[in-house]
Design a protein around this motif. Sequence first.
Motif, PDB file in Angstrom:
ATOM      1  N   LEU A 251     -12.509  16.034  28.663  1.00 17.00           N
ATOM      2  CA  LEU A 251     -11.908  14.752  28.277  1.00 17.00           C
ATOM      3  C   LEU A 251     -10.394  14.822  28.079  1.00 17.00           C
ATOM      4  O   LEU A 251      -9.679  13.882  28.435  1.00 17.00           O
ATOM      5  N   LEU A 252      -9.900  15.935  27.506  1.00 14.62           N
ATOM      6  CA  LEU A 252      -8.453  16.023  27.264  1.00 14.62           C
ATOM      7  C   LEU A 252      -7.624  15.830  28.533  1.00 14.62           C
ATOM      8  O   LEU A 252      -6.597  15.138  28.504  1.00 14.62           O
ATOM      9  N   PRO A 253      -8.014  16.414  29.668  1.00 15.78           N
ATOM     10  CA  PRO A 253      -7.232  16.159  30.887  1.00 15.78           C
ATOM     11  C   PRO A 253      -7.193  14.667  31.260  1.00 15.78           C
ATOM     12  O   PRO A 253      -6.174  14.180  31.758  1.00 15.78           O
ATOM     13  N   LEU A 254      -8.284  13.971  30.981  1.00 12.86           N
ATOM     14  CA  LEU A 254      -8.312  12.523  31.265  1.00 12.86           C
ATOM     15  C   LEU A 254      -7.392  11.775  30.309  1.00 12.86           C
ATOM     16  O   LEU A 254      -6.682  10.844  30.706  1.00 12.86           O
ATOM     17  N   PHE A 255      -7.390  12.189  29.030  1.00 11.60           N
ATOM     18  CA  PHE A 255      -6.498  11.550  28.061  1.00 11.60           C
ATOM     19  C   PHE A 255      -5.033  11.726  28.458  1.00 11.60           C
ATOM     20  O   PHE A 255      -4.218  10.803  28.321  1.00 11.60           O
ATOM     21  N   LEU A 256      -4.709  12.915  28.945  1.00  8.41           N
ATOM     22  CA  LEU A 256      -3.331  13.183  29.358  1.00  8.41           C
ATOM     23  C   LEU A 256      -2.920  12.288  30.516  1.00  8.41           C
ATOM     24  O   LEU A 256      -1.804  11.754  30.548  1.00  8.41           O
ATOM     25  N   LEU A 257      -3.813  12.116  31.460  1.00 14.44           N
ATOM     26  CA  LEU A 257      -3.536  11.207  32.584  1.00 14.44           C
ATOM     27  C   LEU A 257      -3.296   9.791  32.090  1.00 14.44           C
ATOM     28  O   LEU A 257      -2.380   9.097  32.541  1.00 14.44           O
TER      29      LEU A 257
ATOM     30  N   ASN B  63      -4.001   1.932  24.216  1.00 14.39           N
ATOM     31  CA  ASN B  63      -5.405   2.109  23.864  1.00 14.39           C
ATOM     32  C   ASN B  63      -5.744   3.570  23.596  1.00 14.39           C
ATOM     33  O   ASN B  63      -6.589   3.872  22.740  1.00 14.39           O
ATOM     34  N   ILE B  64      -5.088   4.478  24.314  1.00 15.92           N
ATOM     35  CA  ILE B  64      -5.311   5.905  24.053  1.00 15.92           C
ATOM     36  C   ILE B  64      -4.730   6.295  22.693  1.00 15.92           C
ATOM     37  O   ILE B  64      -5.405   6.921  21.864  1.00 15.92           O
TER      38      ILE B  64
ATOM     39  N   LEU C 277      -2.009  16.907  23.487  1.00 12.84           N
ATOM     40  CA  LEU C 277      -1.586  15.521  23.716  1.00 12.84           C
ATOM     41  C   LEU C 277      -0.179  15.216  23.214  1.00 12.84           C
ATOM     42  O   LEU C 277       0.526  14.399  23.795  1.00 12.84           O
ATOM     43  N   LEU C 278       0.233  15.877  22.127  1.00 14.00           N
ATOM     44  CA  LEU C 278       1.533  15.524  21.553  1.00 14.00           C
ATOM     45  C   LEU C 278       2.703  15.755  22.510  1.00 14.00           C
ATOM     46  O   LEU C 278       3.621  14.946  22.565  1.00 14.00           O
ATOM     47  N   PRO C 279       2.703  16.844  23.271  1.00 10.85           N
ATOM     48  CA  PRO C 279       3.812  17.003  24.235  1.00 10.85           C
ATOM     49  C   PRO C 279       3.926  15.827  25.203  1.00 10.85           C
ATOM     50  O   PRO C 279       5.032  15.420  25.558  1.00 10.85           O
TER      51      PRO C 279
END
Length: 587
Positions: A365-371, A383-384, A404-406
């Motif tokens: 999921l994290l890679p999707l959040f980054l996108l 929304n993210i 995610l913070l970067p």
Amino acid sequence: MADEAGDDSLYPIAVLIDELRNEDVQLQLNSMRKLSTIALALGVERTRSELIPFLTDSMCDEDEVLLALAEQLGSFTPLVGGNAHAHCLLSPLESLATVEETVVRDKAVESLRTVAGDHSPADLETHMVPLIKRLATGDWFTSRTSSCGLFSVCYSRVSTTVKQELRTLFRNLCGDDTPMVRRAAASKLGELAKVVEREYVISEIIPMLHNLANDEQDSVRLLSVDGCVSTAELLTEQECEQYLLNTIKDASSDKSWRVRYVLADKFTLLQKAIGANLTNQHLVPAFQALLKDVEAEVRAAVAHKVKDFCDQLVSDAREATIMQNILPHVKQLVSDANQHVKSALASVIMGLSPIVGKDATIEHLLPLFLLQLKDECPDVRLNIISNLDCVNEVIGIEQLSQSLLPAIVELAEDAKWRVRLAIIEHMPLLASQLGQQFFDDKLNDLCMQWLVDHVYAIREAATVNLRKLVEAFGVDWAKESIVPKVINLSQDQNYLRRMTTLFCINELSPALGGDHISKLVLPTVLRMANDEVANVRFNVAKTLEKIGLLVDGASVSAEVKPTLQRLSHDADVDVQFFSQRALQILA
């Protein structure tokens, strides 16, 4: 009529007649809105014998007036003598239920449903059921359409013989030649199913539902989805499998996108009604089909349901089902060409983290959040960021800050000022989710950096952001972390940054309160009254006007007003104007 008007006992009716004959629609409308007052003046007997017959016989052709009449009559039962006489209201409402204008008919049906509740079972059979029969067999589709909404309010309180007649009438409406009537029947089928005896749900209601679900008109088929939900709630798991699953599967591949859209919108309601076991066995493929639908509207509707759908899956097979059947399609939607689809998914995708657990979140999921955090659509990014707390609870703040913070910081320093602006607007929400300590360590400097941005809109948004942060973290935090840095800006060589100090003080003052203003920021503002740039000085006057209303009277008299009086004689006319205005307000 003159004689009637001269008779005090007939006066309300005479006035009403004159007003309804008037060509002024507003006058007619006002008359209808005061019907209850007229009825009270007449008394219950004359309301029944004179007012109601008059209203029945003198229907005007103005839709607004008819709508007002239909609304009034719904609460008229006490004015005609109570429940025993409620049936006298049926005649005008029956006429209103046949008019051409849909909103009038709908309001008339709503009032008929209310009045039906005031009838005794005997009165229902004597007065209400014959009305339903007349409407249901009327020549005009308008009356047949209106009748559909009346069956469910009467059915449970009439005799077995009458119930059979009502079911037969409703079945005929479901097969009516006119699509509008079939639509009305489809929209009310679920209501009727809830009051019909269980044996007839299977033997009669379900065949009606199947016919409507296979109707040639998509506007009828889409309404049958609601019927599926209502009916599924009444059936056992085995009965749902036998009678409803094929209908639901057919809807997921219907040739009309509107039908698929409604199914997507109602999918989790269906899932809940049918049960987790049948969902895993039969509905997952239908959900997958909707996730990859060719129409963006359908994908957006079903994307909204991803989290709830996954949440309701059977617990022992949930993670495997998500990983194998749902997540591959979700990954496709993250890069969807339609921004509404991406935004809908972004609003719920973070909620998958608690469902799949820490390891799956980090890996998949994290890679999707980054996108999504880097998506060009601001709603997707919002929304993210708005739902980061879901992920924080699962993977912890350290993992979140590393992954995610970067990306958030990168967006905050983006070359496009609109991107930076979007992140600023999200920052208070992000700060409240991450906590004060984390914010101070990672994001505080970033917020102060925005105050000196070369774009005015960014600086303005940054000042508002500071106020929201103070409201979130408190005045003590502001005294330590924000106010000293803001005051330092007042010494900057660039006058625009010195003005930003004043803008910040204007925003922060209400949150700080009078005592803190006097001690922390007032000395800085007074010193800036000597600034060599006129724009700074007149902003000082505006700031003194604002904080002068918040500090104590002694500070105003001893410090604020003398400074304003001096500025009121400034060489610059703008400084003079704002200083004089401030003095008048603080006088």
